[in-house]
Motif scaffolding. Structure first.
Motif, PDB file in Angstrom:
ATOM      1  N   VAL A  41       0.733  -1.273   0.098  1.00 50.66           N
ATOM      2  CA  VAL A  41      -0.082   0.056   0.143  1.00 50.66           C
ATOM      3  C   VAL A  41       0.985   1.042  -0.029  1.00 50.66           C
ATOM      4  O   VAL A  41       0.590   2.309  -0.858  1.00 50.66           O
ATOM      5  CB  VAL A  41      -1.012  -0.169   1.378  1.00 50.66           C
ATOM      6  CG1 VAL A  41      -1.687   1.373   1.418  1.00 50.66           C
ATOM      7  CG2 VAL A  41      -2.132  -1.303   1.145  1.00 50.66           C
ATOM      8  N   GLU A  42       2.006   1.282   0.688  1.00 48.51           N
ATOM      9  CA  GLU A  42       3.033   2.306   0.888  1.00 48.51           C
ATOM     10  C   GLU A  42       3.342   2.728  -0.436  1.00 48.51           C
ATOM     11  O   GLU A  42       3.466   3.654  -1.244  1.00 48.51           O
ATOM     12  CB  GLU A  42       3.839   2.117   1.784  1.00 48.51           C
ATOM     13  CG  GLU A  42       3.630   1.880   3.234  1.00 48.51           C
ATOM     14  CD  GLU A  42       2.783   3.128   3.697  1.00 48.51           C
ATOM     15  OE1 GLU A  42       3.013   4.415   3.399  1.00 48.51           O
ATOM     16  OE2 GLU A  42       1.803   2.999   4.597  1.00 48.51           O
ATOM     17  N   MET A  43       3.811   1.604  -1.219  1.00 53.35           N
ATOM     18  CA  MET A  43       4.422   1.706  -2.448  1.00 53.35           C
ATOM     19  C   MET A  43       3.652   2.090  -3.627  1.00 53.35           C
ATOM     20  O   MET A  43       3.963   3.114  -4.547  1.00 53.35           O
ATOM     21  CB  MET A  43       5.156   0.412  -2.934  1.00 53.35           C
ATOM     22  CG  MET A  43       6.298  -0.196  -2.104  1.00 53.35           C
ATOM     23  SD  MET A  43       7.662   1.106  -1.730  1.00 53.35           S
ATOM     24  CE  MET A  43       8.456   0.723  -3.184  1.00 53.35           C
ATOM     25  N   GLN A  44       2.410   1.860  -3.671  1.00 52.25           N
ATOM     26  CA  GLN A  44       1.199   2.311  -4.272  1.00 52.25           C
ATOM     27  C   GLN A  44       1.142   3.988  -4.226  1.00 52.25           C
ATOM     28  O   GLN A  44       0.913   4.509  -5.236  1.00 52.25           O
ATOM     29  CB  GLN A  44      -0.264   1.736  -3.918  1.00 52.25           C
ATOM     30  CG  GLN A  44      -1.343   2.094  -4.844  1.00 52.25           C
ATOM     31  CD  GLN A  44      -2.663   1.686  -4.336  1.00 52.25           C
ATOM     32  OE1 GLN A  44      -2.964   0.831  -3.407  1.00 52.25           O
ATOM     33  NE2 GLN A  44      -3.663   1.878  -4.970  1.00 52.25           N
ATOM     34  N   TYR A  45       1.116   4.337  -3.104  1.00 55.46           N
ATOM     35  CA  TYR A  45       1.096   5.662  -2.813  1.00 55.46           C
ATOM     36  C   TYR A  45       2.423   6.419  -3.152  1.00 55.46           C
ATOM     37  O   TYR A  45       2.222   7.492  -3.826  1.00 55.46           O
ATOM     38  CB  TYR A  45       0.627   6.025  -1.466  1.00 55.46           C
ATOM     39  CG  TYR A  45      -0.775   5.992  -1.150  1.00 55.46           C
ATOM     40  CD1 TYR A  45      -1.802   6.619  -1.694  1.00 55.46           C
ATOM     41  CD2 TYR A  45      -1.172   4.512  -0.572  1.00 55.46           C
ATOM     42  CE1 TYR A  45      -3.097   6.545  -1.614  1.00 55.46           C
ATOM     43  CE2 TYR A  45      -2.485   4.548  -0.239  1.00 55.46           C
ATOM     44  CZ  TYR A  45      -3.690   5.439  -0.839  1.00 55.46           C
ATOM     45  OH  TYR A  45      -4.685   5.013  -0.424  1.00 55.46           O
ATOM     46  N   ILE A  46       3.414   5.825  -2.874  1.00 57.14           N
ATOM     47  CA  ILE A  46       4.768   6.462  -3.378  1.00 57.14           C
ATOM     48  C   ILE A  46       4.963   6.605  -4.796  1.00 57.14           C
ATOM     49  O   ILE A  46       5.266   7.877  -5.274  1.00 57.14           O
ATOM     50  CB  ILE A  46       5.931   5.571  -2.745  1.00 57.14           C
ATOM     51  CG1 ILE A  46       6.057   5.825  -1.417  1.00 57.14           C
ATOM     52  CG2 ILE A  46       7.206   6.028  -3.580  1.00 57.14           C
ATOM     53  CD1 ILE A  46       7.331   4.848  -0.761  1.00 57.14           C
ATOM     54  N   PHE A  79      -0.918  -8.417   4.870  1.00 59.41           N
ATOM     55  CA  PHE A  79      -0.846  -6.914   5.414  1.00 59.41           C
ATOM     56  C   PHE A  79      -1.839  -6.157   4.526  1.00 59.41           C
ATOM     57  O   PHE A  79      -2.560  -5.356   4.931  1.00 59.41           O
ATOM     58  CB  PHE A  79       0.603  -6.453   5.229  1.00 59.41           C
ATOM     59  CG  PHE A  79       0.939  -5.313   6.231  1.00 59.41           C
ATOM     60  CD1 PHE A  79       1.453  -5.413   7.309  1.00 59.41           C
ATOM     61  CD2 PHE A  79       0.462  -3.924   5.682  1.00 59.41           C
ATOM     62  CE1 PHE A  79       1.620  -4.261   8.112  1.00 59.41           C
ATOM     63  CE2 PHE A  79       0.728  -2.889   6.522  1.00 59.41           C
ATOM     64  CZ  PHE A  79       1.351  -3.092   7.660  1.00 59.41           C
ATOM     65  N   THR A  80      -1.703  -6.329   3.172  1.00 63.49           N
ATOM     66  CA  THR A  80      -2.651  -5.393   2.212  1.00 63.49           C
ATOM     67  C   THR A  80      -3.999  -5.956   2.149  1.00 63.49           C
ATOM     68  O   THR A  80      -4.893  -4.880   2.282  1.00 63.49           O
ATOM     69  CB  THR A  80      -2.055  -5.670   0.638  1.00 63.49           C
ATOM     70  OG1 THR A  80      -0.861  -5.256   0.799  1.00 63.49           O
ATOM     71  CG2 THR A  80      -2.775  -4.741  -0.120  1.00 63.49           C
ATOM     72  N   TYR A  81      -4.277  -7.148   2.311  1.00 55.60           N
ATOM     73  CA  TYR A  81      -5.516  -7.499   2.533  1.00 55.60           C
ATOM     74  C   TYR A  81      -6.330  -7.022   3.774  1.00 55.60           C
ATOM     75  O   TYR A  81      -7.681  -6.656   3.795  1.00 55.60           O
ATOM     76  CB  TYR A  81      -5.738  -9.288   2.649  1.00 55.60           C
ATOM     77  CG  TYR A  81      -6.809  -9.537   3.284  1.00 55.60           C
ATOM     78  CD1 TYR A  81      -8.189  -9.628   2.090  1.00 55.60           C
ATOM     79  CD2 TYR A  81      -7.214 -10.227   4.411  1.00 55.60           C
ATOM     80  CE1 TYR A  81      -9.321 -10.199   2.817  1.00 55.60           C
ATOM     81  CE2 TYR A  81      -8.309 -10.711   4.815  1.00 55.60           C
ATOM     82  CZ  TYR A  81      -9.500 -10.726   4.005  1.00 55.60           C
ATOM     83  OH  TYR A  81     -10.508 -11.145   4.416  1.00 55.60           O
ATOM     84  N   PRO A 123      -2.667   0.431   9.185  1.00 56.58           N
ATOM     85  CA  PRO A 123      -1.291  -0.104   9.088  1.00 56.58           C
ATOM     86  C   PRO A 123      -0.623  -0.448  10.322  1.00 56.58           C
ATOM     87  O   PRO A 123       0.101  -1.456  10.407  1.00 56.58           O
ATOM     88  CB  PRO A 123      -0.704   1.229   8.316  1.00 56.58           C
ATOM     89  CG  PRO A 123      -1.637   1.836   7.714  1.00 56.58           C
ATOM     90  CD  PRO A 123      -2.697   2.077   8.667  1.00 56.58           C
ATOM     91  N   GLN A 124      -0.846   0.385  11.354  1.00 53.79           N
ATOM     92  CA  GLN A 124      -0.039   0.269  12.787  1.00 53.79           C
ATOM     93  C   GLN A 124      -0.830  -1.210  13.543  1.00 53.79           C
ATOM     94  O   GLN A 124      -0.246  -1.899  13.758  1.00 53.79           O
ATOM     95  CB  GLN A 124      -0.596   1.254  13.551  1.00 53.79           C
ATOM     96  CG  GLN A 124       0.267   2.618  13.440  1.00 53.79           C
ATOM     97  CD  GLN A 124       0.031   3.261  12.213  1.00 53.79           C
ATOM     98  OE1 GLN A 124      -1.290   3.311  11.693  1.00 53.79           O
ATOM     99  NE2 GLN A 124       0.993   3.780  11.361  1.00 53.79           N
ATOM    100  N   THR A 125      -2.085  -1.228  13.169  1.00 51.27           N
ATOM    101  CA  THR A 125      -2.838  -2.626  13.643  1.00 51.27           C
ATOM    102  C   THR A 125      -2.365  -3.628  12.881  1.00 51.27           C
ATOM    103  O   THR A 125      -2.072  -4.937  13.384  1.00 51.27           O
ATOM    104  CB  THR A 125      -4.427  -2.250  13.754  1.00 51.27           C
ATOM    105  OG1 THR A 125      -4.625  -1.194  14.510  1.00 51.27           O
ATOM    106  CG2 THR A 125      -5.010  -3.609  14.520  1.00 51.27           C
ATOM    107  N   CYS A 126      -2.332  -3.488  11.488  1.00 48.13           N
ATOM    108  CA  CYS A 126      -1.726  -4.593  10.677  1.00 48.13           C
ATOM    109  C   CYS A 126      -0.424  -4.889  11.035  1.00 48.13           C
ATOM    110  O   CYS A 126       0.046  -6.175  11.108  1.00 48.13           O
ATOM    111  CB  CYS A 126      -1.692  -4.276   9.228  1.00 48.13           C
ATOM    112  SG  CYS A 126      -3.420  -3.953   8.467  1.00 48.13           S
TER     113      CYS A 126
END
Length: 398
Positions: A2-7, A235-237, A247-250
């Protein structure tokens, strides 16, 4: 992911191509395992490990998608070389007690996974409102570099050992009896000259050797794919599911799963010595099935996600290493067999990330469907394996 998707400001489908291209490199790396009759395995693995650590550490500062894809091919190639080598090497060094050693190696992997999740957790952002600007690259750069520095210490120490006291494989010719853990002049493969009572069950000429190797490769492939997709997309799911976990709870959930995985690798090493690998495989298979069932409930309930992830970490703590130990119990584990397993696994990885990545944004349950397909296929292959093992063990006894 998810982070890479936004980057890179792109879709999950395009980011998932990272996994597909990584698999292209992964498949290419499997062929290196066939060259160890000519190349020094210790040196090759150390160099590939160093390259993998550097490429991974630099991921957050990769400037564009094409360069990210190049990094994915390189990392996949290096990871494949390492994975094709370490299992055969371990079995070669500890021919009669490889299972506990393999579990100890998994223990180290579990510690690394837990620490990596702990390091990254404070720097994850996840989905935010469109008017909020976050420099995700700057936030992730130093934790990735820190992880890379920690990881690179391992291959550097192996490279130093190579320079001080290189590992040398023993060789014997086809007419001589090669003991387990020794290699031959023919592609580093153990070449038994005849069938004896001491041969492993499916090394014997009076058993269906080819069919059993195909079945074992299929079984190892489906179990490995189940675990790989879980670790890669869980993690993404969780963020894309109806629960919409932060993300923190993941990170907390995955750290808990990794911790359980790590603790039970040591428990499994002890249990394997006491009861053998077969009961371990049977019992932990049941745990994985239960975890997969609870994971379906977790599609709508956060508590179930916690339970499913922890149980899956518990179950996979035995399955990932156990499948190699189980296979080595019935075959002489060679570079060729390891390459076949890794290559088949790579073919599955070639298509699965594309399927999940394309649909997970709007249809997160696709992740569950893929996990269940791999689980059911693995069981469908494992049952005839058990039947054939019992059949030919009885024939040998008679």
């Amino acid at each position: 992911m998810v982070e890479m998707q936004y980057i890179f400001q792109t879709s999950m489908t395009m980011i998932s191509l990272y996994q597909t291209l990584e698999t292209v490199g992964y498949i290419g790396g499997t062929f290196v395992g066939l060259t160890y009759g000519y190349l020094n395995r210790q040196l090759v693995v150390a160099i590939c490990f160093i390259i993998l650590a550097i490429v991974t550490a630099l991921l957050p500062i990769v400037p564009n998608l094409p360069m990210l894809y190049v990094c994915s091919v390189i990392s996949g190639f290096c990871y494949s070389v390492i994975q094709c080598s370490y299992t055969v090497w371990t079995v070669e060094l500890w021919p009669t007690s490889s299972a506990p050693v393999l579990y100890i190696e998994d223990f180290a992997y579990g510690i690394g996974s837990t620490l990596a999740s702990a390091i990254l957790k404070p720097y994850l952002t996840g989905k935010v409102a469109a008017d909020i600007v976050v420099d995700r690259r700057a936030k992730l750069m130093w934790p990735f570099i820190t992880i890379g520095i920690c990881v690179i210490l391992v291959p550097l120490s192996s490279l130093i050992m190579y320079l001080i006291k290189p590992y040398k494989q023993k060789h014997c010719n086809r007419r001589e009896q090669c003991s387990i853990g020794q290699s031959s002049n023919y592609g580093d493969e153990v070449m038994p000259t005849n069938t004896t009572a001491n041969d492993k069950l499916f090394d014997r000429s009076d058993t269906p050797q080819t069919m059993m190797r195909v079945l074992f490769i299929g079984w190892c492939t489906t179990v490995s794919s189940l675990s790989t997709e879980f670790l890669m997309f869980m993690f993404t799911y969780m963020q894309k599911s109806p629960v919409q976990v932060s993300p923190q709870t993941c990170s907390d959930i995955m750290m808990a799963a990794s911790s359980v995985y790590t603790v039970f690798t040591i428990v499994n090493a002890v249990l394997t010595v006491r009861v053998g690998i077969n009961p371990i495989i049977y019992g932990y298979y049941a745990i994985v099935v239960v975890a997969a069932c609870i994971l379906v409930i977790g599609h709508y309930y956060l508590t179930a996600l916690w339970v499913a992830a922890i149980l899956m970490g518990w179950g996979l703590s035995a399955m990932i290493t156990g499948l190699y130990a189980f296979t080595a119990k019935y075959f002489t584990f060679t570079n060729q067999l390891s390459t076949g397993i890794i290559m088949a696994r790579g073919v599955c990885k070639l298509f699965t990330p594309v399927i999940i990545g394309q649909f997970i944004d709007d249809h997160s349950y696709v992740f569950l469907i893929v996990e269940w397909i791999y689980l059911m296929l693995s069981i469908a292959i494992f049952l005839p394996i058990i039947w054939l093992i019992r059949r030919y063990e009885n024939l040998v006894v008679k």
